[in-house]
Write a protein that holds these residues in place. Structure first.
Motif, mmCIF file in Angstrom:
data_model
loop_
_atom_site.group_PDB
_atom_site.id
_atom_site.type_symbol
_atom_site.label_atom_id
_atom_site.label_comp_id
_atom_site.label_asym_id
_atom_site.label_seq_id
_atom_site.Cartn_x
_atom_site.Cartn_y
_atom_site.Cartn_z
ATOM 1 N N THR A 164 -5.263 0.994 -12.228
ATOM 2 C CA THR A 164 -6.051 -0.224 -12.036
ATOM 3 C C THR A 164 -5.417 -1.430 -12.732
ATOM 4 O O THR A 164 -6.065 -2.442 -12.927
ATOM 5 N N ASN A 165 -4.136 -1.280 -13.113
ATOM 6 C CA ASN A 165 -3.423 -2.429 -13.671
ATOM 7 C C ASN A 165 -3.166 -3.454 -12.568
ATOM 8 O O ASN A 165 -2.904 -3.116 -11.416
ATOM 9 N N HIS A 166 -3.220 -4.722 -12.929
ATOM 10 C CA HIS A 166 -3.112 -5.780 -11.924
ATOM 11 C C HIS A 166 -1.677 -6.238 -11.715
ATOM 12 O O HIS A 166 -0.771 -5.949 -12.495
ATOM 13 N N GLY A 167 -1.491 -6.963 -10.622
ATOM 14 C CA GLY A 167 -0.196 -7.532 -10.283
ATOM 15 C C GLY A 167 -0.286 -8.290 -8.977
ATOM 16 O O GLY A 167 -1.367 -8.483 -8.415
ATOM 17 N N PHE A 168 0.880 -8.732 -8.478
ATOM 18 C CA PHE A 168 0.950 -9.482 -7.227
ATOM 19 C C PHE A 168 1.561 -8.634 -6.117
ATOM 20 O O PHE A 168 2.627 -8.031 -6.300
ATOM 21 N N MET A 169 0.897 -8.605 -4.974
ATOM 22 C CA MET A 169 1.463 -8.015 -3.771
ATOM 23 C C MET A 169 2.235 -9.108 -3.027
ATOM 24 O O MET A 169 1.791 -10.250 -2.954
ATOM 25 N N TYR A 170 3.383 -8.739 -2.475
ATOM 26 C CA TYR A 170 4.221 -9.697 -1.773
ATOM 27 C C TYR A 170 4.873 -9.014 -0.580
ATOM 28 O O TYR A 170 4.840 -7.778 -0.455
ATOM 29 N N ARG A 171 5.478 -9.782 0.300
ATOM 30 C CA ARG A 171 6.151 -9.234 1.466
ATOM 31 C C ARG A 171 7.609 -8.929 1.131
ATOM 32 O O ARG A 171 8.386 -9.834 0.828
ATOM 33 N N THR A 172 7.980 -7.657 1.164
ATOM 34 C CA THR A 172 9.356 -7.287 0.837
ATOM 35 C C THR A 172 10.340 -7.796 1.871
ATOM 36 O O THR A 172 11.493 -8.136 1.524
ATOM 37 N N ASP A 173 9.933 -7.857 3.149
ATOM 38 C CA ASP A 173 10.843 -8.361 4.179
ATOM 39 C C ASP A 173 11.116 -9.846 3.976
ATOM 40 O O ASP A 173 12.247 -10.317 4.140
ATOM 41 N N TRP A 174 10.094 -10.601 3.543
ATOM 42 C CA TRP A 174 10.303 -12.028 3.274
ATOM 43 C C TRP A 174 11.093 -12.226 1.980
ATOM 44 O O TRP A 174 11.857 -13.179 1.852
ATOM 45 N N VAL A 312 -3.683 -1.873 1.359
ATOM 46 C CA VAL A 312 -2.874 -2.983 1.862
ATOM 47 C C VAL A 312 -1.594 -2.529 2.554
ATOM 48 O O VAL A 312 -1.244 -3.049 3.622
ATOM 49 N N VAL A 313 -0.872 -1.576 1.987
ATOM 50 C CA VAL A 313 0.458 -1.222 2.497
ATOM 51 C C VAL A 313 0.422 -0.893 3.979
ATOM 52 O O VAL A 313 1.201 -1.442 4.779
ATOM 53 N N SER A 314 -0.463 0.004 4.368
ATOM 54 C CA SER A 314 -0.488 0.452 5.766
ATOM 55 C C SER A 314 -0.875 -0.672 6.722
ATOM 56 O O SER A 314 -0.369 -0.739 7.851
ATOM 57 N N LYS A 315 -1.749 -1.584 6.284
ATOM 58 C CA LYS A 315 -2.162 -2.698 7.152
ATOM 59 C C LYS A 315 -1.018 -3.678 7.380
ATOM 60 O O LYS A 315 -0.838 -4.184 8.488
ATOM 61 N N VAL A 316 -0.223 -3.943 6.338
ATOM 62 C CA VAL A 316 0.922 -4.839 6.506
ATOM 63 C C VAL A 316 1.968 -4.183 7.395
ATOM 64 O O VAL A 316 2.537 -4.833 8.295
ATOM 65 N N GLN A 317 2.225 -2.903 7.181
ATOM 66 C CA GLN A 317 3.206 -2.210 8.013
ATOM 67 C C GLN A 317 2.792 -2.198 9.478
ATOM 68 O O GLN A 317 3.642 -2.228 10.376
ATOM 69 N N ALA A 318 1.486 -2.193 9.724
ATOM 70 C CA ALA A 318 0.980 -2.180 11.101
ATOM 71 C C ALA A 318 1.270 -3.483 11.844
ATOM 72 O O ALA A 318 1.168 -3.532 13.080
ATOM 73 N N LEU A 319 1.663 -4.530 11.121
ATOM 74 C CA LEU A 319 2.031 -5.789 11.774
ATOM 75 C C LEU A 319 3.300 -5.630 12.596
ATOM 76 O O LEU A 319 3.549 -6.398 13.534
ATOM 77 N N GLY A 320 4.131 -4.637 12.232
ATOM 78 C CA GLY A 320 5.363 -4.375 12.960
ATOM 79 C C GLY A 320 6.468 -5.358 12.611
ATOM 80 O O GLY A 320 6.322 -6.213 11.723
ATOM 81 N N GLY A 321 7.561 -5.240 13.300
ATOM 82 C CA GLY A 321 8.681 -6.146 13.085
ATOM 83 C C GLY A 321 9.328 -6.005 11.722
ATOM 84 O O GLY A 321 9.936 -6.963 11.225
ATOM 85 N N GLY A 322 9.183 -4.856 11.082
ATOM 86 C CA GLY A 322 9.761 -4.638 9.761
ATOM 87 C C GLY A 322 8.910 -5.143 8.614
ATOM 88 O O GLY A 322 9.371 -5.161 7.460
#
Length: 516
Positions: A164-174, A312-322
């Protein structure tokens, strides 16, 4: 289906065997179990479900509980709105209307309620007799963490791995487009956000509504110093200790210079256009920044590790295009991470419970019995979820969900992994965190605020007056503003707070070192 007579006989036989040294009490409880069907009410935090999914699950669960311990379970919900006030008020009633209490030492005032007599004192004999599987699975060290004045007041959720430690999620492809091999520092983060602002003008880098302003100054301090937050002092997370000097009480916002650098950085982010210009104004709308992040409409989301790998991970991956996401955890650049106390989730028994022994019996089943565990956590197999060919749990489309918020006795030995969670990310984080983490060092320290209550309130007001502007870069001369912030903290009594809590920490450490 369980045979009720055999189930009760087995459980009652176990009680008689383990309680041979307390025959009169054991016989009384044994007779009560045999002759009286009881309702055990479990209190949890969360909004009451509006569909019938939970009640349908409870029907199945209560068949098993009736067969095994002649009891059934009801759930009492404390809604999220003003939850801590309503939670404490309900516990203080002590009217016998609740039995099992979901609690926590870091976010649900467990020590306060134990000291007020709202929790039933749990003797070793009582636990080993009526919750034997729990008693045997919890180590003596973890039982010690559940003690106040040498008395156990709760059962810890100590066999469930969560971060439950906090942090920032970001787009690895970007991030790769920005020339980064991931985001691993606040400097990386700034470069990433600058790239987004310049190259993706249709995207708000971080569509924050300022609700997370109490987390990223804490995160910056964890990254740039050896700051460890101490639980239960303030919701602002501004007090703690040093990873490399656990005996020193510490307030980095007042005692260190990193707050000046943080304020300058946030001003830079503001000038870059990282967030909306009206970031400090409450905005309506049904779509959160997390929804936008998962839809590819914003580049940053702040929350904790578990949210990232479970939601979050699976929802972002579902966007497709890497499309993919990463997690920059607060403290990453300094390898500074603390594993939460084992009482981040815990189960207590109400001191006013009419059936405390039966309550423990029910809890022991919820925590350790496979059928009960899967029902209270996942619902009805085939109706709420199915198991795929790989052994993973899949939600049934359009099924009525269940809401039990059972965060007080989860058990890795009985967990069934689900298809929505990115388990590769979870396993990777476990390896990374495992190399750096220390266990929370002050799980048994209960601070007494009676001498500094007014100062804590005054400091909280100062924090609220200044921190929004600091966190979102709303002032031009950040150095002058931070100096005024520190001066107002001093006038509010922060030095008295530090001195008093340092004294209490010293006494605690002295007592622990002497073995008392």
């Amino acid at each position: 289906m369980f045979n009720r007579k055999k189930g009760l006989l087995a459980f009652l036989g176990a009680i008689s065997l383990m309680a041979a040294t307390s025959c009169t009490k054991a016989r009384s409880v044994e007779d009560d179990v045999k002759n009286h069907h009881v309702i055990i009410t479990y209190l949890t935090v969360g909004n009451k479900p509006t569909n019938s999914g939970t009640s349908e699950m409870l029907e199945k669960l209560n068949e098993i509980l009736t067969e095994k311990v002649n009891a059934e379970l009801e759930i009492y919900y404390i809604p999220w709105s003003d939850y801590i006030t309503n939670y404490n008020l309900k516990l203080a009633e002590k009217d016998g209307s609740i039995d099992l209490i979901g609690t926590a030492t870091d976010w649900l005032d467990a020590w306060r309620n134990a000291s007020l007599g709202n929790f039933y004192p749990l003797s070793e004999e009582m636990l080993s007799t009526y919750a034997p599987k729990t008693w045997n699975s919890v180590t003596p060290e973890h039982w010690n963490v559940c003690k106040l004045n040498d008395t156990i007041y709760m059962c810890p959720e100590d066999n469930y791995t969560q971060w439950t430690n906090h942090g920032f999620m970001y787009r690895t492809d970007w991030a790769r487009q920005a020339g980064l091999n991931g985001v691993h520092s606040w400097e990386d983060l700034t470069k990433y956000l600058s790239y987004i602002r310049k190259n993706k003008p249709q995207i708000t880098p971080w569509d924050s509504d300022a609700s997370s302003s109490s987390f990223h100054p804490e995160g910056y301090m964890q990254s740039k110093t050896d700051f460890i937050v101490l639980d239960g002092i303030s919701s602002t997370s501004m007090f703690g200790t040093h990873k490399n000097n656990l005996k020193k009480f510490y307030c980095p916002l007042y005692e260190s210079d990193e707050i000046f650098a943080y304020a300058k950085l946030m001003r830079q982010w503001n000038d870059m256009g990282v967030w909306p210009k009206n970031v400090l104004i409450e905005r309506g709308g049904n779509r959160s920044n997390r929804d936008e992040f998962c839809a590819g409409l914003t580049a940053l989301e702040q929350h904790h590790s578990q949210t990232w790998y479970t939601q979050v991970v699976s929802k972002v991956q579902a966007l497709g295009g890497g499309a993919d996401s990463g997690f920059f955890w607060f403290g990453e650049e300094s390898s500074n991470i603390t594993y939460q106390t084992v009482t981040h989730g815990a189960m207590a028994v109400s001191s006013a419970s009419k059936h405390p022994e039966r309550a423990l019996m029910v809890y022991d089943l919820l925590r350790n019995d496979k059928d009960c565990y899967e029902l209270i956590n996942y619902g009805i197999k085939g109706k709420n979820y199915t198991i795929n060919s790989q052994g993973y749990r899949e939600a049934v489309p359009n099924a009525k969900g269940i809401t039990t918020n059972y965060w007080w006795g989860r058990n890795d030995a009985l967990e069934v992994r689900d298809t929505a969670t990115s388990w590769d990310k979870f396993d990777e984080l476990n390896k990374i965190y495992g190399k750096s983490k220390i266990d929370y060092p002050y799980g048994q320290l209960v601070f007494d605020f009676s001498k500094i209550r007014s100062e804590l309130d005054a400091v909280g007001v100062v924090y609220g007056n200044y921190m929004g502007n600091i966190c979102y870069g709303q002032v031009r001369d950040t150095d002058a503003y931070v100096k005024r912030f520190k001066q107002d903290l001093k006038q509010a009594g922060i030095e008295k707070i530090i001195t008093e809590l340092q004294s209490q920490m010293d006494k605690f450490n002295s007592s622990r070192n002497s073995g008392k």
